[in-house]
Design an enzyme around this catalytic site. Structure first.
Site, short mmCIF file in Angstrom:
data_model
loop_
_atom_site.label_atom_id
_atom_site.label_comp_id
_atom_site.label_asym_id
_atom_site.label_seq_id
_atom_site.Cartn_x
_atom_site.Cartn_y
_atom_site.Cartn_z
N LYS A 81 0.98 -1.00 -0.46
CA LYS A 81 0.09 -0.42 -0.14
C LYS A 81 0.58 1.28 -0.11
O LYS A 81 2.31 1.36 0.85
CB LYS A 81 -1.10 -0.19 0.92
CG LYS A 81 -2.30 0.60 1.45
CD LYS A 81 -2.98 0.56 0.37
CE LYS A 81 -5.06 0.72 -0.23
NZ LYS A 81 -5.49 0.63 -0.21
N GLY A 178 -25.46 2.19 2.10
CA GLY A 178 -24.83 2.99 1.30
C GLY A 178 -25.09 2.68 -0.62
O GLY A 178 -24.99 1.41 -0.55
P1 NAD Z 1 -18.70 5.21 -2.94
O1 NAD Z 1 -18.18 6.56 -3.05
O2 NAD Z 1 -19.22 5.22 -4.64
O3 NAD Z 1 -19.87 5.19 -2.11
C1 NAD Z 1 -20.20 5.34 -1.03
C2 NAD Z 1 -21.51 5.50 -0.38
O4 NAD Z 1 -21.78 5.84 0.89
C3 NAD Z 1 -22.17 7.15 -1.13
O5 NAD Z 1 -23.39 6.70 -1.85
C4 NAD Z 1 -21.93 7.57 0.11
O6 NAD Z 1 -23.02 9.27 -0.01
C5 NAD Z 1 -22.44 6.63 0.90
N1 NAD Z 1 -22.60 6.48 2.83
C6 NAD Z 1 -21.20 7.51 3.00
N2 NAD Z 1 -21.64 7.38 4.27
C7 NAD Z 1 -22.93 7.07 4.26
C8 NAD Z 1 -23.95 6.62 6.25
N3 NAD Z 1 -23.23 7.61 7.59
N4 NAD Z 1 -24.92 6.11 5.37
C9 NAD Z 1 -25.11 6.03 4.51
N5 NAD Z 1 -24.59 6.62 3.31
C10 NAD Z 1 -23.45 6.56 3.22
O7 NAD Z 1 -17.75 3.93 -2.73
P2 NAD Z 1 -17.49 2.49 -3.16
O8 NAD Z 1 -16.85 2.33 -4.54
O9 NAD Z 1 -19.41 2.18 -3.38
O10 NAD Z 1 -17.26 1.69 -2.37
C11 NAD Z 1 -17.96 1.43 -1.32
C12 NAD Z 1 -17.57 0.52 0.19
O11 NAD Z 1 -16.57 -0.37 -0.09
C13 NAD Z 1 -16.06 1.14 0.53
O12 NAD Z 1 -16.39 1.30 1.95
C14 NAD Z 1 -14.64 0.92 -0.45
O13 NAD Z 1 -14.14 0.93 0.33
C15 NAD Z 1 -15.63 -0.28 -0.10
N6 NAD Z 1 -15.12 -0.57 -1.70
C16 NAD Z 1 -15.24 -0.81 -2.79
C17 NAD Z 1 -14.58 -0.89 -3.67
C18 NAD Z 1 -14.76 -0.81 -5.39
O14 NAD Z 1 -13.76 -0.93 -6.23
N7 NAD Z 1 -15.09 0.32 -5.94
C19 NAD Z 1 -13.90 -2.13 -3.88
C20 NAD Z 1 -13.82 -2.89 -2.01
C21 NAD Z 1 -14.23 -1.86 -1.96
#
Ligand code: NAD
Length: 346
Positions: A81, A178
């Protein structure tokens, strides 16, 4: 800069190195946890840390987590990382800043990095112009989020099979917290299989979008996340949803979502296990994003069918972890970590 060598965890890593560039304000730490199983992979995080110690703790924890994630996902890579210590909360990086970081990365050719919190696709494309060890460019594997949603979907199936001896999501009550890139795609996958969905996002636009695409879903309020009876609670927002209080009170039968670091600590996983609640380790559930991004490093080139196959295997991996958990009377989060640790000493 902070004295990394004094950190109690320092010796458990292959390399931990800080770097800086006075002219551009670049400041960061690279941690390569392990290359025992293959070259190291892990995103670059750009974040305004409270202190350098905080940044060091983060890079150590995240790079070790990447090693475990690779092992459980069955990909022959190790964990690494990089954290970039942002000078302020603005997410603005100059081209010179990215160039200076790209030049640092050139020195670590056994470390492949891509997007993480605070880095966007434009930053990744810019870095790829400077150094070859960048993954997740649009021209190659592209957006990992649909794949993270797909592996989470298969992880849910694995947990359902374990609990009900039937992996179908049909008529299962699922709360999704989310509706971002991953959460919305998970809604789509569950919706098309006939799940009863209760969803929420702090961003009203995302809720309205979800209602437009999937008219039969209902909106849940945050205070009901943990008090409502349901089959699955899927955290797909930020981490640390499962606090001690939540672990002791949540009504869901299964917790399985895409968010990273869902448990505040291992203890919450143990509390859930003792209460008979099935917790699917987050890094197993969301491994599709990693599976997709490393596929572009395959010597035969990126192959979508292989990515799909590996994401489907997450269902079996989850069943294996949960069965081992039952057999050994050990919480699934601990079981997953043990599987990874054993693979490293083989
Ligand atoms: P994103 O930023 O597109 O979506 C996150 C969503 O959560 C947003 O719409 C935000 O408004 C919402 N949110 C934030 N705080 C909140 C709360 N308290 N209550 C309800 N909603 C809330 O992120 P993403 O890419 O969809 O990723 C989501 C999760 O999955 C993250 O934790 C990320 O680390 C993990 N993740 C993502 C990926 C990827 O490829 N995108 C891969 C592995 C893990």
């Amino acid at each position: 800069m902070i004295d990394i060598i004094k950190h109690p965890e320092y010796n458990n890593y292959e390399l931990v190195k800080s770097f800086s560039d006075g002219e551009t304000g670049l400041k960061g730490i690279i941690a390569i946890h392990s290359t025992i199983l293959g070259p190291a992979v892990g995103g670059t995080r750009y974040f305004h840390y409270g202190s350098e110690e905080e940044a060091l703790d983060d890079v150590l924890r995240l790079s070790r987590g990447m090693t475990y994630k690779c092992i459980l996902a069955g990909v022959k890579y190790g964990g690494a990382k990089c954290v970039l210590i942002a000078p302020n909360k603005d997410n603005i990086k100059s081209k010179e800043y990215l160039k200076a970081y790209g030049n640092i990365l050139k020195q670590y050719q056994n470390f492949y990095t891509g997007e993480d919190v605070g880095m966007n696709q434009d930053d990744i494309e810019e870095l790829a112009k400077i150094t070859p060890n960048i993954i997740g460019t649009i021209a190659k594997a592209g957006d990992p989020s649909p794949w993270a949603a797909l592996s989470t979907y298969y992880a849910i199936r694995g947990a359902l099979k374990f609990l009900y001896n039937n992996s179908s999501l049909k008529d299962k009550k699922i709360i999704i917290k989310g509706l971002g890139k991953v959460g919305m795609e998970l809604v789509r996958l569950a919706y098309q299989e006939g799940a009863i969905l209760m969803v929420y996002d702090i961003n009203e636009d995302r809720i309205n979008q979800a209602l437009e695409f999937f008219p039969n879903i209902s909106i849940i309020q945050p205070e009901e996340f943990y008090t409502k009876e349901c089959d699955i609670f899927a955290p797909c927002a930020l981490g640390k949803d499962i606090t001690n209080e939540v672990a002791n009170t949540i009504k869901a039968k299964i917790i399985c979502g895409s968010a990273n670091n869902q448990l505040v600590s291992d203890m919450e996983g143990i509390i859930l296990f003792n209460r008979g609640i099935v917790y699917v380790p987050d890094y197993v559930a969301n491994s599709g994003g990693l599976i997709n991004v490393v596929a572009e490093l395959d010597i035969n080139g990126y192959n979508k069918v292989n990515v799909l196959d590996k994401c489907k295997k997450v269902e079996e991996e989850v069943a294996l972890i949960l069965n081992e958990s039952k057999k050994t009377n050990t919480a699934p989060n601990i079981v997953a970590d043990l599987i990874a640790k054993r693979a490293l000493i083989k």
